[in-house]
Write a protein that holds these residues in place. Structure first.
Motif, short mmCIF file in Angstrom:
data_model
loop_
_atom_site.label_atom_id
_atom_site.label_comp_id
_atom_site.label_asym_id
_atom_site.label_seq_id
_atom_site.Cartn_x
_atom_site.Cartn_y
_atom_site.Cartn_z
N ILE A 70 0.82 -1.21 0.00
CA ILE A 70 0.00 0.00 0.00
C ILE A 70 0.86 1.27 0.00
O ILE A 70 0.49 2.27 -0.60
CB ILE A 70 -1.00 -0.01 1.18
CG1 ILE A 70 -2.02 1.11 1.00
CG2 ILE A 70 -0.27 0.08 2.50
CD1 ILE A 70 -3.23 0.95 1.88
N ASP A 71 2.02 1.22 0.65
CA ASP A 71 2.91 2.39 0.66
C ASP A 71 3.44 2.67 -0.74
O ASP A 71 3.55 3.83 -1.15
CB ASP A 71 4.06 2.19 1.64
CG ASP A 71 3.59 2.15 3.08
OD1 ASP A 71 2.65 2.90 3.42
OD2 ASP A 71 4.17 1.39 3.87
N THR A 72 3.75 1.62 -1.47
CA THR A 72 4.22 1.78 -2.85
C THR A 72 3.12 2.37 -3.72
O THR A 72 3.37 3.30 -4.50
CB THR A 72 4.68 0.42 -3.44
OG1 THR A 72 5.46 -0.28 -2.49
CG2 THR A 72 5.46 0.61 -4.72
N ILE A 73 1.91 1.83 -3.59
CA ILE A 73 0.80 2.32 -4.39
C ILE A 73 0.52 3.79 -4.05
O ILE A 73 0.29 4.60 -4.94
CB ILE A 73 -0.46 1.46 -4.17
CG1 ILE A 73 -0.22 0.05 -4.73
CG2 ILE A 73 -1.68 2.09 -4.83
CD1 ILE A 73 -1.33 -0.92 -4.40
N ASN A 74 0.57 4.13 -2.78
CA ASN A 74 0.35 5.51 -2.37
C ASN A 74 1.38 6.43 -3.01
O ASN A 74 1.05 7.51 -3.51
CB ASN A 74 0.39 5.60 -0.84
CG ASN A 74 -0.05 6.95 -0.33
OD1 ASN A 74 -0.87 7.62 -0.94
ND2 ASN A 74 0.50 7.34 0.80
N LEU A 75 2.63 6.01 -3.01
CA LEU A 75 3.71 6.80 -3.60
C LEU A 75 3.50 6.98 -5.11
O LEU A 75 3.61 8.10 -5.63
CB LEU A 75 5.05 6.13 -3.32
CG LEU A 75 6.28 6.75 -3.94
CD1 LEU A 75 6.51 8.15 -3.40
CD2 LEU A 75 7.50 5.88 -3.68
N ILE A 76 3.18 5.91 -5.80
CA ILE A 76 2.98 5.97 -7.24
C ILE A 76 1.74 6.80 -7.57
O ILE A 76 1.75 7.61 -8.51
CB ILE A 76 2.89 4.56 -7.85
CG1 ILE A 76 4.21 3.81 -7.63
CG2 ILE A 76 2.53 4.60 -9.32
CD1 ILE A 76 5.44 4.55 -8.11
N PHE A 77 0.70 6.62 -6.79
CA PHE A 77 -0.51 7.42 -6.96
C PHE A 77 -0.17 8.91 -6.87
O PHE A 77 -0.58 9.71 -7.71
CB PHE A 77 -1.52 7.02 -5.88
CG PHE A 77 -2.87 7.64 -6.02
CD1 PHE A 77 -3.78 7.16 -6.95
CD2 PHE A 77 -3.25 8.68 -5.20
CE1 PHE A 77 -5.04 7.72 -7.07
CE2 PHE A 77 -4.51 9.25 -5.32
CZ PHE A 77 -5.40 8.77 -6.25
N LEU A 83 2.02 14.58 -11.83
CA LEU A 83 2.26 14.71 -13.28
C LEU A 83 0.96 14.89 -14.06
O LEU A 83 0.96 14.86 -15.28
CB LEU A 83 3.00 13.47 -13.79
CG LEU A 83 4.43 13.29 -13.26
CD1 LEU A 83 4.97 11.93 -13.66
CD2 LEU A 83 5.33 14.41 -13.77
N ASN A 84 -0.16 15.06 -13.33
CA ASN A 84 -1.48 15.20 -13.95
C ASN A 84 -1.81 14.01 -14.85
O ASN A 84 -2.39 14.17 -15.92
CB ASN A 84 -1.60 16.51 -14.74
CG ASN A 84 -1.54 17.71 -13.82
OD1 ASN A 84 -2.14 17.70 -12.75
ND2 ASN A 84 -0.80 18.72 -14.22
N GLN A 85 -1.44 12.83 -14.42
CA GLN A 85 -1.70 11.60 -15.17
C GLN A 85 -2.44 10.60 -14.29
O GLN A 85 -2.12 9.42 -14.25
CB GLN A 85 -0.38 10.99 -15.67
CG GLN A 85 0.37 11.87 -16.61
CD GLN A 85 1.68 11.24 -17.05
OE1 GLN A 85 2.07 10.18 -16.59
NE2 GLN A 85 2.37 11.91 -17.96
N ASP A 86 -3.46 11.08 -13.58
CA ASP A 86 -4.16 10.22 -12.64
C ASP A 86 -4.87 9.04 -13.29
O ASP A 86 -5.13 8.04 -12.65
CB ASP A 86 -5.13 11.01 -11.77
CG ASP A 86 -6.07 11.88 -12.58
OD1 ASP A 86 -5.63 12.44 -13.60
OD2 ASP A 86 -7.24 12.00 -12.18
N SER A 87 -5.13 9.10 -14.60
CA SER A 87 -5.79 7.97 -15.26
C SER A 87 -4.88 6.73 -15.30
O SER A 87 -5.35 5.62 -15.45
CB SER A 87 -6.21 8.35 -16.68
OG SER A 87 -5.07 8.67 -17.46
N PHE A 88 -3.58 6.92 -15.15
CA PHE A 88 -2.66 5.78 -15.14
C PHE A 88 -2.72 4.99 -13.83
O PHE A 88 -2.19 3.90 -13.75
CB PHE A 88 -1.22 6.24 -15.39
CG PHE A 88 -0.97 6.66 -16.81
CD1 PHE A 88 -0.83 5.72 -17.81
CD2 PHE A 88 -0.90 8.00 -17.14
CE1 PHE A 88 -0.61 6.09 -19.12
CE2 PHE A 88 -0.69 8.39 -18.45
CZ PHE A 88 -0.54 7.44 -19.44
N VAL A 89 -3.36 5.55 -12.83
CA VAL A 89 -3.47 4.86 -11.54
C VAL A 89 -4.50 3.74 -11.62
O VAL A 89 -4.37 2.71 -10.95
CB VAL A 89 -3.83 5.86 -10.43
CG1 VAL A 89 -4.08 5.16 -9.12
CG2 VAL A 89 -2.73 6.89 -10.28
#
Length: 110
Positions: A70-77, A83-89
């Motif tokens: 979850i910490d990794t996902i939070n960081l990547i999110f 980068l204004n690329q929230d659709s990649f999440v």
């Protein structure tokens, strides 16, 4: 995204270079260190606002077969949002298990 973060012009910062070297060392270790070592290196680079480099490193963690948490996902999110690329999440959030993680992340960020 940066395909090879160690050759990016954006990594001319000595602090970023040092974190990248540590990350490379972690990947080469046998046995590999715990995920928190990778997360710390990526979080440090994110603090320096090199979000695309962090995303590239996350992809390398995945290719190396290292499971993320979850910490990794939070960081990547966070990096994708910066980068204004929230659709990649969204691909990170496939399946029921990851939807629960997403809900946890939402609670964490509020």
């Amino acid at each position: 995204m940066v395909s090879n973060p160690t050759t990016s012009d954006e990594t001319q910062n000595p602090d970023v270079e040092e974190a990248l070297l540590a990350f490379e060392d972690y990947l080469d270790m046998i046995p590999r260190p715990p995920l928190c070592f990778f997360n710390e290196a990526m979080a440090y680079i994110a603090d320096l606002k090199h979000y695309d480099v962090v995303i590239a490193l996350f992809n390398r963690v995945g290719r190396a077969g290292i499971p993320y948490d979850i910490d990794t996902i939070n960081l990547i999110f966070h990096c994708y949002l910066q980068l204004n690329q929230d659709s990649f999440v969204l691909p990170l959030l496939k399946g029921k298990k990851n939807v629960k993680l997403f809900l946890l992340l939402q609670k964490r960020s509020s």
